[in-house]
Design a protein around this motif. Structure first.
Motif, PDB file in Angstrom:
ATOM      1  N   LEU A 179       0.812  -1.228   0.000  1.00 48.34           N
ATOM      2  CA  LEU A 179       0.000   0.000   0.000  1.00 48.34           C
ATOM      3  C   LEU A 179       0.843   1.274   0.000  1.00 48.34           C
ATOM      4  N   ASP A 180       2.101   1.162  -0.416  1.00 48.26           N
ATOM      5  CA  ASP A 180       2.948   2.346  -0.548  1.00 48.26           C
ATOM      6  C   ASP A 180       2.852   2.959  -1.941  1.00 48.26           C
ATOM      7  N   GLU A 181       2.436   2.182  -2.907  1.00 48.23           N
ATOM      8  CA  GLU A 181       2.308   2.614  -4.302  1.00 48.23           C
ATOM      9  C   GLU A 181       0.848   2.508  -4.724  1.00 48.23           C
ATOM     10  N   LYS A 232       3.007  13.819  -6.640  1.00 46.29           N
ATOM     11  CA  LYS A 232       2.376  12.532  -6.997  1.00 46.29           C
ATOM     12  C   LYS A 232       2.704  11.428  -5.990  1.00 46.29           C
ATOM     13  N   ILE A 233       2.882  11.769  -4.722  1.00 42.10           N
ATOM     14  CA  ILE A 233       3.168  10.772  -3.695  1.00 42.10           C
ATOM     15  C   ILE A 233       1.848  10.233  -3.139  1.00 42.10           C
ATOM     16  N   PRO A 234       1.649   8.930  -3.139  1.00 41.37           N
ATOM     17  CA  PRO A 234       0.420   8.371  -2.568  1.00 41.37           C
ATOM     18  C   PRO A 234       0.289   8.735  -1.092  1.00 41.37           C
ATOM     19  N   ARG A 235      -0.928   8.981  -0.660  1.00 47.91           N
ATOM     20  CA  ARG A 235      -1.162   9.421   0.714  1.00 47.91           C
ATOM     21  C   ARG A 235      -0.643   8.411   1.736  1.00 47.91           C
ATOM     22  N   CYS A 281       1.889   6.302   1.496  1.00 42.02           N
ATOM     23  CA  CYS A 281       3.282   5.865   1.342  1.00 42.02           C
ATOM     24  C   CYS A 281       4.093   6.194   2.593  1.00 42.02           C
ATOM     25  N   ARG A 282       4.736   5.195   3.167  1.00 43.63           N
ATOM     26  CA  ARG A 282       5.481   5.382   4.413  1.00 43.63           C
ATOM     27  C   ARG A 282       6.835   6.048   4.201  1.00 43.63           C
ATOM     28  N   ALA A 283       7.455   5.814   3.062  1.00 44.29           N
ATOM     29  CA  ALA A 283       8.778   6.376   2.780  1.00 44.29           C
ATOM     30  C   ALA A 283       8.821   6.752   1.302  1.00 44.29           C
ATOM     31  N   PRO A 284       8.470   7.994   0.962  1.00 45.28           N
ATOM     32  CA  PRO A 284       8.343   8.404  -0.446  1.00 45.28           C
ATOM     33  C   PRO A 284       9.563   8.120  -1.313  1.00 45.28           C
ATOM     34  N   SER A 285      10.765   8.147  -0.752  1.00 44.94           N
ATOM     35  CA  SER A 285      11.945   7.938  -1.596  1.00 44.94           C
ATOM     36  C   SER A 285      12.045   6.511  -2.113  1.00 44.94           C
ATOM     37  N   THR A 286      11.286   5.583  -1.538  1.00 47.98           N
ATOM     38  CA  THR A 286      11.298   4.213  -2.066  1.00 47.98           C
ATOM     39  C   THR A 286      10.577   4.118  -3.403  1.00 47.98           C
ATOM     40  N   LEU A 287       9.845   5.171  -3.781  1.00 46.52           N
ATOM     41  CA  LEU A 287       9.124   5.190  -5.058  1.00 46.52           C
ATOM     42  C   LEU A 287       9.958   5.767  -6.196  1.00 46.52           C
ATOM     43  N   LEU A 288      11.190   6.146  -5.918  1.00 47.02           N
ATOM     44  CA  LEU A 288      12.033   6.763  -6.949  1.00 47.02           C
ATOM     45  C   LEU A 288      12.741   5.661  -7.738  1.00 47.02           C
TER      46      LEU A 288
END
Length: 330
Positions: free
Chosen positions: A134-136, A156-159, A161-168
């Protein structure tokens, strides 16, 4: 989160001290760490954390941390008089820019196990895992890949997401950069680098190589059943209750567990198992795979040079090196 009660670098930990852990399985995600961690946790001389990934030391990824203080961190490790090695397996430590330094403050003699994988396959698998956790919230990986730059700017960070930098995704498979940072802090003889591709081909051999690195005897293990196969939640609401609603669940379940005299009711695991469905093999469009390989070309060459390994033999999409004449003519 604080590590103030853990030993500092000036207070060297003796070889016989189990805590803080002397060994860290630090990543990367979706590279086989869960399987290796599971096998190691069943070795009679290993005290492995539960949960596997507390992320206690990754201060720049606070949303992933499952422990509030050193006492709680100590509590996730089993107390086994037969244990010779205490370890944990937080897979974002390698990616974190602060975790290794924080670990070394607490445990200057720490040793590290790294598992890597073809970046193209790792990223697509990581994307599926982040959706499951549920982070993405972007289901299509091509779209998520193209959002990397916007997300690096905080957009565009999902609400949830616990650690936004993991989506990079443009950064999360930069293994050459990560290994260079690790080797700048830790002598190479205290780092074991493994590959998911080799573990799939020879799981027993990889396991025994790890035991040798840890100085542990072979326990004769022959069963290496698959662990952590890709899955998708049937219901996101149920998945949220399982993975994110822990405090609320504890309020309800604590008096029941106390009355029954048990530490766990086992309901959460059963609910999660029933809610999950297995996913098939990864299907990566060739043009997207080529784009990812080009993006990580220099980083893969850096990693190959650092490790002295021919990564193409593992099936990695290695770029051709420019000839000396071509490089000189730039």
């Amino acid at each position: 989160m604080s590590t103030h009660s853990l030993p500092l670098a000036s207070e060297l930990v003796s070889d016989t001290a189990l805590f803080p852990p002397a060994v860290y399985l630090i990543g990367a995600p979706k590279c086989g760490t869960t399987a290796l961690g599971h096998y190691l946790s069943e070795h009679p001389e290993v005290a492995f954390s539960s949960p596997k990934e507390p992320h206690y030391f990754s201060h720049d990824l606070n949303g992933l941390c499952l422990c509030d203080d050193a006492a709680q961190y100590r509590g996730i490790f089993p107390s086994d008089p037969a244990a010779r090695v205490m370890m944990e397996g937080s897979v974002w430590y390698l990616y974190s820019e602060t975790a290794i330094s924080e670990i070394l403050k607490a445990r200057p003699d720490a040793r590290f196990i790294v598992m890597l994988r073809n970046p193209v396959k790792m990223l697509v698998s990581l994307h599926r895992q982040l959706i499951h956790s549920l982070d993405e919230n972007v289901e299509d990986f091509r779209t998520a890949w193209k959002l990397s730059e916007a997300r690096a700017k905080g957009e565009k960070i999902p609400r949830g997401c616990r650690a936004p930098s993991t989506l990079l995704y443009h950064r999360t498979a930069a293994f050459g950069e990560m290994m260079a940072r690790l080797y700048a802090r830790v002598p190479q003889e205290r780092v074991l680098v493994l590959f998911q591709e080799e573990m799939r081909a020879d799981t027993a051999g990889t396991y025994r190589r790890t035991l040798e690195f840890l100085g542990l005897p072979d326990d004769g293990r022959t069963d290496f059943a698959p662990v952590n196969e890709a899955k998708r939640a049937r219901s996101k609401l149920v998945r949220f209750m399982v993975s994110r609603a822990g405090p609320a669940r504890e309020v309800v379940s604590r008096p029941i567990k106390r009355a029954l005299g048990v530490q766990s009711l086992g309901l959460v695991k059963k609910m999660d198992a029933l809610n999950n469905t297995k996913l098939g093999k990864l299907k990566i469009p060739p043009d997207l795979a080529d784009e990812i390989a080009r993006h990580y070309a220099e980083d893969m060459l850096q990693l190959q040079d650092l490790l002295g390994r021919d990564l193409a033999k593992l099936g990695w999409p290695m770029p051709a090196r420019p000839s000396p004449r071509a490089a000189a003519g730039r």
